[in-house]
Each structure stands twice: as structure tokens, then as C-alpha cells.
Design an enzyme around this catalytic site. Structure first.
Site, PDB file in Angstrom:
ATOM      1  CG  ASP A  75     -20.947 -14.091 -32.826  1.00 13.50           C
ATOM      2  OD1 ASP A  75     -20.742 -15.008 -33.621  1.00 13.50           O
ATOM      3  OD2 ASP A  75     -21.567 -14.218 -31.754  1.00 13.50           O
ATOM      4  CG  ASN A 111     -31.305 -20.917 -33.197  1.00  7.45           C
ATOM      5  OD1 ASN A 111     -32.267 -20.384 -33.745  1.00  7.45           O
ATOM      6  ND2 ASN A 111     -30.094 -20.931 -33.732  1.00  7.45           N
ATOM      7  CG  HIS A 125     -33.536 -23.970 -35.492  1.00  7.19           C
ATOM      8  ND1 HIS A 125     -32.211 -23.600 -35.438  1.00  7.19           N
ATOM      9  CD2 HIS A 125     -33.618 -25.160 -34.838  1.00  7.19           C
ATOM     10  CE1 HIS A 125     -31.519 -24.516 -34.786  1.00  7.19           C
ATOM     11  NE2 HIS A 125     -32.347 -25.491 -34.412  1.00  7.19           N
ATOM     12  CG  ASP A 128     -34.201 -19.193 -39.751  1.00  6.84           C
ATOM     13  OD1 ASP A 128     -33.020 -19.349 -39.385  1.00  6.84           O
ATOM     14  OD2 ASP A 128     -34.867 -20.078 -40.328  1.00  6.84           O
ATOM     15  CD  GLU A 178     -23.736 -17.766 -34.108  1.00  9.11           C
ATOM     16  OE1 GLU A 178     -23.220 -18.150 -33.048  1.00  9.11           O
ATOM     17  OE2 GLU A 178     -24.076 -18.544 -35.021  1.00  9.11           O
TER      18      GLU A 178
END
Length: 347
Positions: free
Chosen positions: A226, A234, A239, A243, A269
């Protein structure tokens, strides 16, 4: 080998995207050649007929510049009309009716969006051939005074028409089948891969685990990973940057997993690395190296440089183990790693 396959797919896509243009140009060339042949044979009717057909294709290619599917429908009926008039002029022994049969098959490649209408065009083509052959062969209706002028060249013209029709049908069938293969491979890839990171997805991992019979299953390891404080990335950078972080982490996972192991985007994630036939200590060493690599990776974005860390849990499965329980165990250890301060791998 992969490069050859990739280049082949590019060629298929290039031809597919220009299928109508290529077909119109091909028809223009064929009619131009026939116009010249019949001109030197001094058969004026067929010379003019082919010149008119040349004008038809010239209009669509250079004046209207229309290579849409509508132009293919117009082309289909032009070929039907041309074949009927040529057959009435020369009779059935010259093979001009073959163009109607060939187009009835080729419409499946040239008109992919017309679906059921393609069957209608096929029925029209079959009806035209049957009617035409009945008129010419059974009733003997033909344009007088032309057959004798072309009789010496009948075998050559017939073979040319067979060759042209067969080539067009075979090419259309080949590219149609290859286009479907490429489409199916693309659909299959999208079903089994994450669209953002291009890693395998959860569905694919579960299908792999279910396919392995328990009696054939050896020792295996699942590592759940994770990205630490990903929501903060974010919220702070947006975002798009988030990404980019996911893609970078996925790239590291894919490289370290190699060909023998499976890197998977589990969701959000979270990632998984599946190590078949690997012992726990060896898998832990791989995941720990990955953690250090990501910790030392600088991700450059429009908002500046970002450094991230990951937390991982590693669990071992034995022959006959339920893979879902192994994944759950790896997830629990991941949670323990978060409680202990993150940026660590727990076994």
C-alpha cells in the site's frame, strides 16, 4: 519476435484505418487498366464504361474526398451496374459476374458498422447474379457486335477477372480475420489488466489462483502493498499527480516481479505481488528491496518533486491453502505495518 508482432499489428491497424481509401484506389486502377485494354481492342462501349467508372472513383477520391462507408455503398452498386453491363456486352464466359460475388463477401470488411444491412446487400448481389445469368445464359440477351471483337482475348480476360476477384476477397477475408484477432486480443488484455498502470488486475489474479489445482500447488507467497499517505498526495497535488505516482510504483513492481512472479493492482493504491513456488524469506527479501527502491525514488511532477514510501505485508501459502485466506493474512500484516509507523514490510 515481439517487435515483429507489434509491427504486424501496426500494419493491420494502418490498413484497417484506410481500408476504404485503399479499396477505392484499387478499383480506380483496375478500371483505368481495363479502359486502356478495351481502347486498344477498339471496343468503344467497354472503353467508355470503364472511363465512366474511373470518373466515379476519381470523384469520390479527389473531388468529394469521401472514403466513408456511404461511399462504399455507392461503390457496391457501381460494381453491380458495371458487372451487369459488362456481362451483357461480353457474355458469361468473361467472368465479370464474379465481381458481384466478390463484393457480396467483401462488404463484411468494408462495412463493419452496417451490421444487418450487409446481409441485405448480399441478397441483392445474389439476386442480381442469378437474374443476370438467367437473362444472358438462358434467354441469350446480349449487346450485339461486341463478342466477336473480344473473343481472341476471352481466356486472358476471364483469368484476369478471376485473379482480381479472388485477390480482393482473400485480402478482405485475411484482414477481416486479423482485425478480429487484434480486437479480441485487445479486449482480452483490457479484461485482465489495469487500464492506468498496465499491471494485471484483481480479476486476473483470482482466475490464476482458482485455475491452479490444489494438488499441484506448491509453496507460494502473497505480498500486499500500500502506498503510504496516498490520499494526501491526491489532496495536495491533484489526481493527475496521484495517477503519476501509481504508474511509477507499478513500474517498480513490474520490474522487480519479473517474468516468474505476478504484479497486480489490487485496487486503489493497493498492490499485490504473487510469488509462486517461492519461500517466505526469499519473497520478503524481494519486497524489502522494492520498499527501499521506492523510498529512494524521486517522482518529478508539475507540482514539484515527490518522494513516497510503501508498507507491505507478506504471507506464505502451503499446498492446499485457500488463497483468499493467504491474501487476508498478508493484508492483516500490512495493517500491522501501518500501525507500527509505515514504510516497512511485515512478515
Amino acid at each position: 519476435m515481439e517487435m515483429v508482432k507489434a509491427n504486424f499489428i501496426k500494419i493491420i491497424n494502418w490498413i484497417t484505418n484506410r481500408r476504404n481509401l485503399i479499396f477505392l484506389v484499387t478499383c480506380l486502377i483496375i478500371h483505368a487498366v481495363y479502359a486502356g485494354i478495351f481502347f486498344f481492342m477498339d471496343i468503344h462501349f467497354l472503353t467508355v464504361l470503364n472511363i465512366v467508372s474511373c470518373c466515379f472513383y476519381f470523384f469520390y477520391l479527389f473531388i468529394k474526398q469521401d472514403t466513408s462507408e456511404k461511399s462504399m455503398v455507392a461503390t457496391y452498386f457501381e460494381i453491380l451496374l458495371f458487372s451487369v453491363l459488362s456481362e451483357l456486352a461480353l457474355g458469361p464466359n468473361y467472368g465479370f459476374f464474379l465481381y458481384i460475388i466478390g463484393m457480396s463477401a467483401t462488404v463484411f470488411y468494408l462495412l463493419p458498422s452496417y451490421v444487418n444491412k450487409r446481409f441485405l446487400y448480399q441478397l441483392i448481389g445474389i439476386a442480381v447474379v442469378l437474374t443476370l445469368e438467367g437473362i444472358v445464359t438462358l434467354m441469350g440477351v446480349q449487346i450485339a457486335g461486341i463478342q466477336d471483337m473480344a473473343e481472341a482475348h476471352q481466356p486472358a480476360i476471364f483469368l484476369a477477372n478471376v485473379g482480381i476477384t479472388a485477390s480482393i476477397v482473400l485480402a478482405a477475408a485475411f484482414f477481416y480475420s486479423k482485425e478480429r484477432e487484434v480486437l479480441w486480443e485487445s479486449l482480452n488484455y483490457n479484461m485482465n489488466h489495469d487500464s492506468l498502470t498496465n499491471l494485471y488486475n484483481r480479476r486476473f489474479l483470482e482466475s490464476v489462483m482458482r485455475r491452479v489445482p490444489k494438488y499441484e500447488q506448491g509453496e507460494f507467497v502473497i505480498s500486499m502493498l500500500d502506498i503510504d499517505f496516498f490520499k494526501r498526495v491526491n489532496d495536495t497535488y491533484g489526481h493527475e499527480v496521484g495517477d503519476a505516482v501509481l504508474v511509477e510504483v507499478a513500474s517498480c513492481l513490474d520490474k522487480i516481479a519479473g517474468k516468474d512472479n505476478l504484479a497486480v493492482r489490487w485496487g486503489g493504491e493497493e498492490f499485490i505481488i504473487y510469488f509462486p513456488n517461492m519461500e517466505l524469506e526469499q519473497a520478503y527479501s524481494v519486497v524489502e528491496n522494492l520498499r527501499k527502491q521506492i523510498e529512494n525514488t524521486v517522482i518529478r511532477t508539475g507540482g514539484g518533486e515527490i518522494q513516497i514510501t510503501i508498507t507491505g505485508g507478506v504471507a506464505e501459502g502451503h499446498p492446499g491453502s485457500n488463497y483468499e485466506k493467504v491474501i487476508k493474512s498478508a493484508d492483516e500484516k500490512l495493517y500491522m505495518g501501518k500501525q507500527q509507523g509505515r514504510n516497512r514490510v511485515i512478515v
